[in-house]
Design an enzyme around this catalytic site. Structure first.
Site, PDB file in Angstrom:
ATOM      1  N   ASP A 153       0.806  -1.153  -0.073  1.00 57.13           N
ATOM      2  CA  ASP A 153       0.132   0.014   0.148  1.00 57.13           C
ATOM      3  C   ASP A 153       0.860   1.265  -0.062  1.00 57.13           C
ATOM      4  O   ASP A 153       2.119   1.135   0.087  1.00 57.13           O
ATOM      5  CB  ASP A 153      -0.850  -0.114   1.311  1.00 57.13           C
ATOM      6  CG  ASP A 153      -2.038   1.141   1.303  1.00 57.13           C
ATOM      7  OD1 ASP A 153      -2.387   1.639   0.284  1.00 57.13           O
ATOM      8  OD2 ASP A 153      -2.010   1.649   2.515  1.00 57.13           O
ATOM      9  N   ASP A 155       0.041   5.305   1.287  1.00 54.57           N
ATOM     10  CA  ASP A 155      -0.343   6.072   2.602  1.00 54.57           C
ATOM     11  C   ASP A 155      -0.064   5.039   3.738  1.00 54.57           C
ATOM     12  O   ASP A 155      -0.823   4.145   3.939  1.00 54.57           O
ATOM     13  CB  ASP A 155      -1.511   6.864   2.394  1.00 54.57           C
ATOM     14  CG  ASP A 155      -1.322   7.934   1.461  1.00 54.57           C
ATOM     15  OD1 ASP A 155      -1.047   9.109   1.912  1.00 54.57           O
ATOM     16  OD2 ASP A 155      -1.488   7.624   0.221  1.00 54.57           O
TER      17      ASP A 155
END
Length: 416
Positions: A153, A155
């Site tokens: 991922d 953020d």
């Protein structure tokens, strides 16, 4: 009258992981029986050491038993009878495991880091168990399968929320190490940009380091892709491009099932989601703007304000429920998620994104893929669906990602 059970279920069940909560409950028993919180640390040091050793053994025994239940669950899944496993009866939401989880060994490792069995006032926590499961997954991968693909991922996983991957980020050296070992890397993000330059802004530190590194071959550099919009836009590393990324046409990576995602259905689903988002914004008096994209729609705060967590979660749950109940929501996959200070609905989800990366790199197996992310709660969390496509590690910060990758390296060195 609304019962306490209904309130607890309606408001909190979506913020719990039932497997972790169940293990936490099992470990609470030896903690209560053996913690002896009335003793003072400076007194009876020999007795306290003995208590810690006894508590450690009790915790290890419980996790050894849970490990056995997991192995039994995996065996039932291989026989296509997962509903008959004892673990499924005890934890109905438990999912699929692609490798064994060495829970006892993982606990021994984490106990040396976090001194869990020495604590007398604080019982084994959600985070303790989350990290034990991460270590158990890494051990399962290194001992039985190996890793060909690691997806991340963006953020809160590679960089702070809303930030960028700058050249001083310590995770870059770890990703470079994986690439130099001929591993493939996929950054699977909710950011749904259609231009490579936008991703370059977010990932500049890594992309520039890869471009300038004399240690990577061109083949190894080609081992990095960026999947945007959960599962909608793929970009590959390209040294000749100013943005270091080049768009990959859908025909080169799209899964066969994605061919059934018709444009009319996509438009209809996004229309329903947008209408629900606007209704939530009006009902909760949210100071937000609506953003409609090619394959996503969402709301974000005006004037860089901060929305309350409860408002975000309410919006996610309402929109998810509304779309799921629609006809198009039953035939077209989507993901409604809380982005920390916004809410978006994307076509597809990260299970499709990870699977597309696996296919793009020649058909990498799920058991040889690791997805690292920070959002694994059952609702409003866009990494949750990745569990359908690969093994996973649940981290809580970019610093934990660095620790996880160092842990992976140490486990692999032990096998040499």
């Amino acid at each position: 009258m609304t019962t306490r059970y209904r309130v607890e279920y309606a408001l909190k069940s979506h913020r719990r992981d039932q497997l972790i909560e169940w293990i936490k409950g099992l470990l609470a028993v030896p903690f209560v029986l053996h913690s002896q919180p009335t003793a003072v640390y400076q007194e009876h040091s020999e007795k306290l050491a003995a208590v810690a050793l006894d508590t450690h053994q009790r915790y290890a025994e419980i996790l050894r038993d849970v490990e056995g239940l997991l192995n039994d669950h995996i065996a039932h899944e291989e026989r296509n009878t997962p509903g008959k496993s004892k673990l499924k009866l005890l934890v109905p939401t438990v999912g699929t495991f692609f490798t064994p989880l060495y829970l006892e060994d993982a606990f021994n490792y984490q106990d040396k880091q976090r001194f869990i069995s020495r604590r007398r006032f604080v019982a084994p926590s959600f985070n303790d168990i989350r990290l034990i499961l991460n270590s158990a997954q890494l051990l399962g991968l290194t001992r039985t399968q190996g890793i060909d693909l690691v997806t991340f991922d963006g953020d809160v996983t590679l960089y702070d929320d809303g930030a960028c991957l700058t050249d001083d980020n310590p995770v870059i050296a770890r990703i470079m190490r994986l690439l130099s070992q001929d591993r493939k890397i996929g950054i699977v993000t909710a950011a749904g940009y259609t231009e490579a330059a936008k991703y370059y802004e977010r990932l500049k530190g890594l992309l520039d380091t890869m471009h300038n590194s004399p240690d990577l071959t061109d083949t190894q550099r080609a081992g990095l892709v960026v999947m945007g919009g959960e599962s909608n836009f793929l970009f590959r590393f390209d040294s000749s491009s100013e943005s270091k990324l080049t768009y990959v046409p859908r025909s080169e990576w799209m899964l066969p099932e994605m061919a059934a995602w018709h444009d009319d259905d996509i438009t209809q689903l996004l229309d329903i989601a947008e209408s629900s988002l606007r209704a939530c914004a009006a009902n909760l008096n949210l100071p937000v703007s609506v953003l409609r994209k090619d394959r996503a729609v969402g709301v974000y705060p005006q004037s860089r304000g901060q929305l309350h967590r409860e408002q975000l979660e309410e919006t996610v749950l309402v929109v998810q429920n509304t779309v799921e109940r629609s006809a198009v929501g039953s035939r077209l996959p989507f993901c409604a998620f809380n982005g920390g200070n916004d809410v978006f609905v994307d076509i597809g989800d990260k299970s499709w994104g990870v699977r597309a990366c696996q296919q793009y790199f020649g058909g990498i197996k799920r058991a040889r893929t690791l997805h690292v992310g920070d959002q694994f709660l059952s609702a409003g969390a866009n990494d949750f669906k990745a569990r359908l496509a690969s093994t996973t590690a649940w981290i809580a910060s970019p610093a934990e990602t660095v620790q996880l990758l160092d842990e992976l390296e140490s486990f692999e060195k032990e096998l040499l």
